[in-house]
Design an enzyme around this catalytic site. Structure first.
Site, mmCIF file in Angstrom:
data_model
loop_
_atom_site.group_PDB
_atom_site.id
_atom_site.type_symbol
_atom_site.label_atom_id
_atom_site.label_comp_id
_atom_site.label_asym_id
_atom_site.label_seq_id
_atom_site.Cartn_x
_atom_site.Cartn_y
_atom_site.Cartn_z
ATOM 1 C CB SER A 2 83.910 9.997 67.031
ATOM 2 O OG SER A 2 85.077 9.915 67.836
ATOM 3 C CE1 TYR A 37 85.064 15.035 65.759
ATOM 4 C CE2 TYR A 37 85.818 13.780 67.671
ATOM 5 C CZ TYR A 37 85.495 13.842 66.325
ATOM 6 O OH TYR A 37 85.583 12.702 65.560
#
Length: 233
Positions: A129, A142
């Site tokens: 990501s 995250y």
């Protein structure tokens, strides 16, 4: 050459696009948990495995089923992941563990179980990501899990390189997921910061994954390929 490809989290979103892309000319196994893929993805020769990859022994059982069905494994795509808010004002250990268990430890467990079956030319591609380098507000764990996944990618590339096994990752930018659409306002904010002036589509990520898993990328390993449309250039 037809390959056997395992995609985790393949029932929806980016994972579904990856399954559909590889399904054109490869043999497919994919995992799912809450989004039932039947009948459109699990037909034909595809192997759909319902599994919580964060649970003990589940990654090994997934690999066992793939080998039992197809007899070999050539590509692993680590797509299954958990995005969860972890605000600094509250610490819920179970939430942090859940994120790390699925985003970081599950790929490691899958690789450990698959290694006896991976031959020279095999490829691992993980979905990272942009939040690995651009910390997300209220979701730092995250972002940290994806940063750790990037380091794991480089480390495994170094360790497995002598065996001819490549390990790479794709870091998506703002992707328009049909099953979980962003608001128009939030989409506009991302688009304004993106050089190509549009949000990404799951198919954009699937194409990048296909390339990194293919023989065309046979001299690429240890890389994290940003597929962001030029976000925040």
């Amino acid at each position: 050459m037809e390959k056997v490809v395992l995609i985790t989290g393949g029932a929806r979103g980016i994972g579904r696009a990856i399954v559909e892309d590889f399904d054109r000319d490869h043999r497919i196994a994919f995992t799912w948990l809450s989004s039932d893929p039947t009948p459109d993805l699990s037909g034909g020769d595809n192997l759909a495995i319902r599994s919580d990859l964060s649970a003990p022994n589940q990654p090994a059982k997934v690999i066992e089923q793939v080998i039992e069905r197809f007899g070999r494994l050539d590509v692993i795509v680590n797509n299954a992941g958990l995005v969860k808010s972890t605000p600094k004002e509250e610490f819920q250990a179970k939430d942090h563990h859940a994120i790390l268990d699925l985003n970081l430890l599950a790929p490691a467990a899958l690789l450990a179980a698959a290694l006896p079956h991976l031959e020279r030319g095999a490829a691992i591609v993980s979905i990272s990501s942009m939040n690995a380098v651009l910390p997300p507000r209220d979701a730092v764990t995250y972002g940290a899990s994806k940063a750790a996944l990037n380091l794991w990618t480089r480390a495994m590339a170094k360790e497995l390189g002598p065996d001819g096994i490549r390990v790479n990752a794709v870091a998506p930018g703002a992707i328009n997921i049909p099953e979980a659409p962003r608001s128009e306002e939030l989409t506009a904010l991302f688009v304004n910061d993106t050089a190509l002036g549009r949000p990404g589509q799951p198919e954009d990520i699937a194409k990048a994954v296909r390339f990194l898993a293919s023989d065309a990328a046979s001299f690429i390993t240890g890389e994290v390929l940003a597929v962001t449309g030029g976000y925040r250039l």
